[in-house]
Design a protein around this motif. Structure first.
Motif, PDB file in Angstrom:
ATOM      1  N   SER A 195      32.685  35.360  47.672  1.00 35.42           N
ATOM      2  CA  SER A 195      33.798  36.088  47.018  1.00 35.42           C
ATOM      3  C   SER A 195      34.474  37.032  47.993  1.00 35.42           C
ATOM      4  O   SER A 195      35.698  37.159  48.002  1.00 35.42           O
ATOM      5  CB  SER A 195      33.274  36.899  45.823  1.00 35.42           C
ATOM      6  OG  SER A 195      32.709  36.042  44.880  1.00 35.42           O
TER       7      SER A 195
ATOM      8  N   GLN B 197      36.337  28.337  44.998  1.00 37.07           N
ATOM      9  CA  GLN B 197      36.905  29.029  43.841  1.00 37.07           C
ATOM     10  C   GLN B 197      35.932  29.109  42.664  1.00 37.07           C
ATOM     11  O   GLN B 197      36.031  29.994  41.834  1.00 37.07           O
ATOM     12  CB  GLN B 197      38.220  28.400  43.410  1.00 37.07           C
ATOM     13  CG  GLN B 197      38.123  26.951  42.968  1.00 37.07           C
ATOM     14  CD  GLN B 197      39.490  26.389  42.623  1.00 37.07           C
ATOM     15  OE1 GLN B 197      40.388  27.138  42.259  1.00 37.07           O
ATOM     16  NE2 GLN B 197      39.657  25.099  42.708  1.00 37.07           N
ATOM     17  N   HIS B 198      34.952  28.186  42.602  1.00 34.03           N
ATOM     18  CA  HIS B 198      33.994  28.242  41.498  1.00 34.03           C
ATOM     19  C   HIS B 198      32.639  28.759  41.939  1.00 34.03           C
ATOM     20  O   HIS B 198      31.651  28.613  41.241  1.00 34.03           O
ATOM     21  CB  HIS B 198      33.847  26.844  40.870  1.00 34.03           C
ATOM     22  CG  HIS B 198      35.143  26.342  40.307  1.00 34.03           C
ATOM     23  ND1 HIS B 198      35.835  27.024  39.341  1.00 34.03           N
ATOM     24  CD2 HIS B 198      35.879  25.248  40.626  1.00 34.03           C
ATOM     25  CE1 HIS B 198      36.935  26.355  39.055  1.00 34.03           C
ATOM     26  NE2 HIS B 198      37.005  25.271  39.824  1.00 34.03           N
ATOM     27  N   ASN B 199      32.617  29.386  43.141  1.00 31.67           N
ATOM     28  CA  ASN B 199      31.345  29.895  43.673  1.00 31.67           C
ATOM     29  C   ASN B 199      31.248  31.389  43.382  1.00 31.67           C
ATOM     30  O   ASN B 199      32.149  32.161  43.696  1.00 31.67           O
ATOM     31  CB  ASN B 199      31.327  29.638  45.186  1.00 31.67           C
ATOM     32  CG  ASN B 199      29.959  29.846  45.797  1.00 31.67           C
ATOM     33  OD1 ASN B 199      29.249  30.809  45.466  1.00 31.67           O
ATOM     34  ND2 ASN B 199      29.554  28.955  46.684  1.00 31.67           N
ATOM     35  N   ASP B 200      30.125  31.800  42.764  1.00 32.84           N
ATOM     36  CA  ASP B 200      29.986  33.202  42.374  1.00 32.84           C
ATOM     37  C   ASP B 200      29.247  34.044  43.398  1.00 32.84           C
ATOM     38  O   ASP B 200      29.032  35.222  43.177  1.00 32.84           O
ATOM     39  CB  ASP B 200      29.226  33.298  41.034  1.00 32.84           C
ATOM     40  CG  ASP B 200      30.073  32.739  39.908  1.00 32.84           C
ATOM     41  OD1 ASP B 200      29.496  32.194  38.942  1.00 32.84           O
ATOM     42  OD2 ASP B 200      31.306  32.828  39.999  1.00 32.84           O
ATOM     43  N   ASN B 201      28.868  33.424  44.482  1.00 31.78           N
ATOM     44  CA  ASN B 201      28.152  34.162  45.524  1.00 31.78           C
ATOM     45  C   ASN B 201      28.999  35.332  46.034  1.00 31.78           C
ATOM     46  O   ASN B 201      30.193  35.186  46.275  1.00 31.78           O
ATOM     47  CB  ASN B 201      27.847  33.191  46.690  1.00 31.78           C
ATOM     48  CG  ASN B 201      27.053  33.858  47.775  1.00 31.78           C
ATOM     49  OD1 ASN B 201      27.602  34.615  48.574  1.00 31.78           O
ATOM     50  ND2 ASN B 201      25.754  33.603  47.801  1.00 31.78           N
ATOM     51  N   THR B 202      28.357  36.495  46.196  1.00 28.87           N
ATOM     52  CA  THR B 202      29.090  37.719  46.592  1.00 28.87           C
ATOM     53  C   THR B 202      29.760  37.553  47.949  1.00 28.87           C
ATOM     54  O   THR B 202      30.935  37.923  48.133  1.00 28.87           O
ATOM     55  CB  THR B 202      28.132  38.925  46.660  1.00 28.87           C
ATOM     56  OG1 THR B 202      27.393  38.989  45.444  1.00 28.87           O
ATOM     57  CG2 THR B 202      28.889  40.228  46.889  1.00 28.87           C
TER      58      THR B 202
ATOM     59  N   SER C 167      34.608  36.644  51.216  1.00 23.49           N
ATOM     60  CA  SER C 167      35.364  35.813  52.166  1.00 23.49           C
ATOM     61  C   SER C 167      36.700  35.405  51.566  1.00 23.49           C
ATOM     62  O   SER C 167      37.738  35.449  52.244  1.00 23.49           O
ATOM     63  CB  SER C 167      34.582  34.558  52.542  1.00 23.49           C
ATOM     64  OG  SER C 167      33.339  34.905  53.078  1.00 23.49           O
ATOM     65  N   ILE C 168      36.654  35.009  50.292  1.00 24.24           N
ATOM     66  CA  ILE C 168      37.902  34.625  49.622  1.00 24.24           C
ATOM     67  C   ILE C 168      38.851  35.816  49.602  1.00 24.24           C
ATOM     68  O   ILE C 168      40.051  35.700  49.895  1.00 24.24           O
ATOM     69  CB  ILE C 168      37.647  34.117  48.188  1.00 24.24           C
ATOM     70  CG1 ILE C 168      36.886  32.797  48.221  1.00 24.24           C
ATOM     71  CG2 ILE C 168      38.969  33.942  47.435  1.00 24.24           C
ATOM     72  CD1 ILE C 168      36.483  32.279  46.847  1.00 24.24           C
ATOM     73  N   GLY C 169      38.270  36.976  49.237  1.00 26.16           N
ATOM     74  CA  GLY C 169      39.081  38.196  49.186  1.00 26.16           C
ATOM     75  C   GLY C 169      39.721  38.494  50.524  1.00 26.16           C
ATOM     76  O   GLY C 169      40.915  38.818  50.618  1.00 26.16           O
TER      77      GLY C 169
ATOM     78  N   THR D 258      39.884  27.997  51.638  1.00 26.96           N
ATOM     79  CA  THR D 258      38.858  28.880  51.063  1.00 26.96           C
ATOM     80  C   THR D 258      38.910  28.826  49.538  1.00 26.96           C
ATOM     81  O   THR D 258      37.873  28.747  48.869  1.00 26.96           O
ATOM     82  CB  THR D 258      39.084  30.338  51.544  1.00 26.96           C
ATOM     83  OG1 THR D 258      39.255  30.342  52.949  1.00 26.96           O
ATOM     84  CG2 THR D 258      37.909  31.223  51.173  1.00 26.96           C
TER      85      THR D 258
END
Lengths: 232, 261
Positions: free
Chosen positions: B47, B39-44, B49-51, B34
């Motif tokens: 973000s 890591q360079h995607n600003d989509n909410t 999902s990463i969180g 993920t």
């Protein structure tokens, strides 16, 4: 008859409660002995002491001439009144465990008995019914060529057909010359197979005699004598 | 006989530990993937999902630290103090063998869990701090220097080889004492007729308080000796002694005061 189990002045107290009160008795070799008494009479306490699960307050128990310990655990094949196997195990793992730890365990015999119960070695114990698990435990216990089989309430809580099966299994599969000690309060079912009977109440032995003598002296069955002696 | 018992214990515990290791590997892989992909995607949503995967990863790390102890306590309790105890204690095996096997079992699974934990941490963050084999060597040098260095400076001493050996020994004997004190607590707890688990918890707290008092007194005295190596050597000897003492208590109680329902 040679004595297999020698119990001398055995007392077990839990605080001020006396579970066994200075009992002394010899259990002969090769006999089927009923340890009979109502609930709370001390049957399970005596059995636990014979298996080293409890330590006596005073007195001694010798099995095959040895005090209760490592050597006697190898001589005794014990069936407790509960499921003592790991439910997460498969049958084949339990068979392997018994084979590893008990030199007298006959795996072929165990597998034959389990086959007759339609229990596959791949089955998980948690998928079995309570009755099937009990029968499986009995098969494992009777597959040992032990000097004494100690069965604590083997027919309690099972249907009449299962009781017959259990008693048949005990009679057919015990090692020749071995003693069988069966504790129960269901006397009528067990009486036909008994050679000797011990009546226990409040931690004391009320009666210890052969079944034949009890019947001839009292003119009654052991079940009838039991009901009389332990009438509420 | 110890080998047979240990084999049985390890196989039984593998059913708890191996799934945990697999889940840890999967969640580490998922978190890493993920991070790399988004890591360079600003989509909410991305973000979030990463969180979420990072939270799961954090839970995994926490579990790898805590669960080994929890699993071993559960295994000891089931194997010795529930209905399974009717089989365990009627096997023709010495009580001491059964207890020692539990100790070794606990230490082995703890070491394996530490290895998996390090792999999970390395798997997630390794590429940020490691560029070459010499970086790896520096990292391990740092670990094995940092703690001894910090301790030595506290005592105003210099670090030497003995300090490093004693620090590592202390970590190992801490694990020994951890399990032996847990098992002793459970053995003490089963002496109660009712509320055995509460009795075990109280016993464990009591043991830890007693050890803390002992450590406080010893630290106060040893501080004036002004030697980090003496302090560490005392800690190692103390933990070994207490570990063996707790093992002795466990064996004595289970052999002579067993109280299965």
């Amino acid at each position: 008859m040679e004595t297999l189990v020698n119990i001398q002045n055995l007392t077990k107290k839990y605080g001020s409660v006396v579970a066994l009160d200075n009992i002394s008795i010899n259990l002969p070799q090769g006999r089927i002995i009923g340890l009979l008494g109502p609930n709370g009479s001390g049957k399970t306490t005596l059995i636990k002491l014979m298996n080293g699960l409890l330590q006596p307050t005073s007195g001694e128990i010798f099995i095959g001439g040895e005090p209760v310990g490592l050597e006697t655990k190898a001589m005794v094949s014990y069936l407790p009144d509960r499921n003592y196997l790991n439910n997460g195990d498969r049958v084949k793992n339990v068979l392997k465990q018994f084979e590893q730890f008990y030199e007298d365990f006959d795996r072929d015999k165990a597998e034959e008995m389990l086959d007759s119960l339609q229990i596959s070695s791949k089955m998980k114990l948690k998928s079995m019914s309570k009755g099937t698990k009990e029968k499986m435990q009995l098969a494992l216990v009777m597959s040992r060529q032990a000097k004494i089989y100690i069965l604590d309430e083997p027919i309690a809580g099972v249907d009449p057909a299962a009781r017959d099966f259990i008693l048949r299994t005990i009679m057919d599969h015990r090692h020749p010359g071995a003693t069988v000690l069966i504790s129960t309060h269901l006397i009528a079912d067990i009486e036909p197979v008994l050679d000797d009977a011990i009546f226990l109440q409040y931690g004391r032995i009320l009666l210890a005699n052969t079944v034949q003598n009890i019947r001839s002296e009292k003119g009654k069955s052991v079940d009838e004598v039991f009901r009389e002696v332990f009438r509420c | 006989m110890l080998g047979k018992v240990l084999g049985l214990d390890m196989k039984a515990c593998a059913k708890m530990f191996l799934p945990m290791y697999l889940v840890a590997a999967a969640l580490t892989g998922l978190a890493k993937l993920t991070m790399i992909l988004f890591q360079h995607n600003d989509n909410t949503l991305v973000s979030l999902s990463i969180g979420l995967t990072m939270v799961l990863y954090g839970v995994t790390i926490f579990a790898l630290v805590i669960l080994p102890m929890v699993f071993m306590v559960i295994y000891f309790y089931r194997h010795f103090l529930t209905d399974q105890g009717y089989l365990t204690f009627t096997l023709p095996v010495k009580t001491s063998t059964l207890v020692v096997s539990q100790q070794i079992n606990g230490i082995i699974w703890t070491i394996l869990s530490v290895v998996v934990l390090c792999a999970a941490l390395f798997g997630m963050f390794g590429n940020y701090i490691i560029d070459s084999w010499s970086d790896i060597k520096e990292m391990f040098r740092g670990i094995f220097f940092f703690v001894p260095q910090a301790l030595a400076e506290f005592f105003g001493n210099k670090v030497n080889g003995l300090t490093r050996i004693l620090v590592i020994s202390m970590l190992v004997v801490e694990v020994l004492f951890l399990y032996s004190s847990l098992y002793a607590s459970m053995a003490l707890g089963q002496l109660y007729t009712k509320h055995k688990i509460l009795g075990s918890v109280i016993a464990y707290i009591g043991i830890r308080i007693a050890v803390s008092i002992l450590n406080s007194v010893a630290s106060f005295v040893l501080f004036y000796v002004n030697s980090v190596n003496v302090y560490l050597a005392y800690q190692v000897v103390e933990q070994i002694f207490l570990g063996v003492f707790c093992v002795g208590i466990t064996i004595y109680i289970l052999k002579n005061k067993l109280n299965l329902d």
